[in-house]
Scaffold this motif. Structure first.
Motif, mmCIF file in Angstrom:
data_model
loop_
_atom_site.group_PDB
_atom_site.id
_atom_site.type_symbol
_atom_site.label_atom_id
_atom_site.label_comp_id
_atom_site.label_asym_id
_atom_site.label_seq_id
_atom_site.Cartn_x
_atom_site.Cartn_y
_atom_site.Cartn_z
ATOM 1 N N ARG A 93 0.805 -1.224 0.000
ATOM 2 C CA ARG A 93 0.000 0.000 0.000
ATOM 3 C C ARG A 93 0.836 1.272 0.000
ATOM 4 O O ARG A 93 0.425 2.291 -0.509
ATOM 5 C CB ARG A 93 -0.937 0.004 1.194
ATOM 6 C CG ARG A 93 -2.352 0.347 0.794
ATOM 7 C CD ARG A 93 -3.305 0.104 1.924
ATOM 8 N NE ARG A 93 -4.086 -1.092 1.764
ATOM 9 C CZ ARG A 93 -4.596 -1.807 2.761
ATOM 10 N NH1 ARG A 93 -4.390 -1.446 3.995
ATOM 11 N NH2 ARG A 93 -5.302 -2.876 2.532
ATOM 12 N N ASN A 94 2.028 1.191 0.583
ATOM 13 C CA ASN A 94 2.802 2.421 0.693
ATOM 14 C C ASN A 94 3.835 2.603 -0.404
ATOM 15 O O ASN A 94 4.537 3.585 -0.435
ATOM 16 C CB ASN A 94 3.492 2.473 2.053
ATOM 17 C CG ASN A 94 2.471 2.454 3.180
ATOM 18 O OD1 ASN A 94 1.418 3.061 3.062
ATOM 19 N ND2 ASN A 94 2.765 1.744 4.242
ATOM 20 N N ARG A 95 3.917 1.598 -1.282
ATOM 21 C CA ARG A 95 4.981 1.716 -2.283
ATOM 22 C C ARG A 95 4.444 2.290 -3.585
ATOM 23 O O ARG A 95 3.285 2.160 -3.928
ATOM 24 C CB ARG A 95 5.558 0.341 -2.576
ATOM 25 C CG ARG A 95 6.196 -0.279 -1.369
ATOM 26 C CD ARG A 95 7.113 -1.412 -1.797
ATOM 27 N NE ARG A 95 7.163 -2.456 -0.816
ATOM 28 C CZ ARG A 95 7.569 -3.702 -1.061
ATOM 29 N NH1 ARG A 95 7.941 -4.028 -2.273
ATOM 30 N NH2 ARG A 95 7.604 -4.597 -0.116
ATOM 31 N N ARG A 96 5.317 2.881 -4.326
ATOM 32 C CA ARG A 96 4.944 3.403 -5.633
ATOM 33 C C ARG A 96 4.752 2.259 -6.604
ATOM 34 O O ARG A 96 5.512 1.314 -6.602
ATOM 35 C CB ARG A 96 6.012 4.356 -6.148
ATOM 36 C CG ARG A 96 5.924 5.700 -5.480
ATOM 37 C CD ARG A 96 7.012 6.671 -5.939
ATOM 38 N NE ARG A 96 7.614 6.345 -7.202
ATOM 39 C CZ ARG A 96 8.931 6.347 -7.403
ATOM 40 N NH1 ARG A 96 9.738 6.656 -6.425
ATOM 41 N NH2 ARG A 96 9.440 6.064 -8.573
ATOM 42 N N SER A 97 3.721 2.432 -7.456
ATOM 43 C CA SER A 97 3.313 1.284 -8.268
ATOM 44 C C SER A 97 4.369 0.861 -9.274
ATOM 45 O O SER A 97 4.436 -0.287 -9.668
ATOM 46 C CB SER A 97 2.020 1.598 -9.003
ATOM 47 O OG SER A 97 2.223 2.734 -9.816
ATOM 48 N N ASP A 98 5.213 1.786 -9.711
ATOM 49 C CA ASP A 98 6.133 1.371 -10.768
ATOM 50 C C ASP A 98 7.264 0.508 -10.245
ATOM 51 O O ASP A 98 8.122 0.062 -10.994
ATOM 52 C CB ASP A 98 6.676 2.588 -11.528
ATOM 53 C CG ASP A 98 7.263 3.613 -10.579
ATOM 54 O OD1 ASP A 98 8.107 4.402 -11.006
ATOM 55 O OD2 ASP A 98 6.866 3.620 -9.399
#
Lengths: 168, 92
Positions: free
Chosen positions: B36-41
Motif C-alpha cells: 500500500r505504501n509503495r509506488r506502483s512502478d
C-alpha cells in the motif's frame, strides 16, 4: 450503468457489512442451538471443532448471499457451499461453468501471447482461490479478485469484532 | 482506425488491452497491505498477483481461526443466561 450503481457493483459497502453481520449473527444463534450428531468419540474439543466448521461455512455463505448474484465469485461460492452442505434443493442446479472449447482456447491464447508470461503463474493460483475463477477471462478474474478480497476483509473485520464484543 | 499499436486481446465480443490489465493490477496492488505504501512502478505485476494470493490465503486462515474462537465462545455460553440474551438483543 449509472455511476452510483457502477460503484456499488465494484466496491463492498457499509450496507453489505450490515447485511452480512445480521445474516451471520442469526446463523450463529441457530448454530448455538444445534447439537452435533452423537458419536462414541465425542469430546468437547471435537464438538468445538465441529461447531467451528459450521461457523466457517456460515461466514462464507452469509457473505456470498449478502453479495447476491451480481458477482461471479458469489454465485460460484453459493453453489459450492450448497453442494458442501448437501442441500438437496440445489443439487440439480447446473450452474454457469459453461466453458466451451472455443472459450478455453481463446483464454489460453490470451494468456500465452499477450500477457507477461510471468503473470500466468499468479493468474493460475488466483483461479484456484477465487470461487468460479477457473472459467474467467483474465480481466474478469482481476476484477472479481479485487471485490472478493474486499469482501473477505469485511468478513474478517466483522468476525473479529464479534469475538472481541463477546461478553465473558 | 488508430495506428497506435495497442496489443489487444479478443475474448468473444470484448477487447481488452494491456493498459487495462495494468490498470486492474495496480488496483489490486492498492488493496494489498504489503504494497500500500509503495509506488506502483516498483512492483511487477507477477509480484502483485503472488502477494494477492498470499493475502487471500492469510485472510482465509484468519477466518478459520476466528471460527474456532467463536466456537469456543459459543460453547461457553450458558443457556438463558445474561450473555445469551445479549446476543439475542444484538439481533433486535
Amino acid at each position: 450503468m449509472t455511476l452510483a450503481r457502477d460503484t456499488a457493483m465494484k466496491n463492498p459497502t457499509n450496507s453489505l457489512k450490515r447485511r452480512f453481520s445480521l445474516k451471520f449473527l442469526k446463523t450463529l444463534v441457530r448454530i448455538r442451538k444445534s447439537r452435533p450428531p452423537p458419536s462414541p468419540s465425542a469430546s468437547s474439543s471435537w464438538e468445538i471443532r465441529w461447531r467451528a466448521q459450521k461457523i466457517k461455512l456460515a461466514a462464507y455463505s452469509s457473505m456470498a448471499l449478502s453479495v447476491g448474484s451480481k458477482r461471479t465469485w458469489s454465485r460460484a461460492l453459493t453453489m459450492k457451499l450448497r453442494a458442501t452442505m448437501g442441500n438437496r434443493r440445489w443439487s440439480s442446479w447446473k450452474g454457469s461453468k459453461k466453458m466451451t472449447k472455443r472459450r478455453i482456447v481463446a483464454k489460453k491464447n490470451m494468456e500465452k501471447r499477450h500477457l507477461e508470461k510471468d503473470m500466468n503463474s499468479g493468474l493460475q493460483q488466483l483461479r484456484q482461490l477465487v470461487p468460479g475463477g477457473e472459467s474467467m477471462d483474465p480481466r474478469s478474474l482481476l476484477e472479481e479478485t479485487a471485490h472478493f478480497v474486499r469482501c473477505l476483509e469485511t468478513q474478517v473485520r466483522v468476525m473479529r469484532s464479534i469475538v472481541e464484543g463477546f461478553p465473558c | 482506425m488508430s495506428s497506435r499499436r495497442s496489443r489487444s486481446m479478443q475474448s468473444g465480443s470484448s477487447r481488452i488491452t494491456e493498459d487495462q490489465i495494468t490498470d486492474l493490477v495496480s488496483k489490486l496492488q492498492r488493496l494489498i497491505p504489503e504494497f500500500r505504501n509503495r509506488r506502483s512502478d516498483k512492483v511487477s505485476a507477477s509480484k502483485v498477483l503472488q502477494e494477492t494470493c498470499n493475502y487471500i490465503r492469510s485472510l482465509q486462515r484468519e477466518v478459520g481461526d476466528l471460527s474456532e474462537r467463536l466456537s469456543e465462545l459459543l460453547g461457553s455460553l450458558e443457556t438463558d443466561s445474561d450473555q445469551a440474551s445479549i446476543i439475542r438483543s444484538l439481533l433486535m
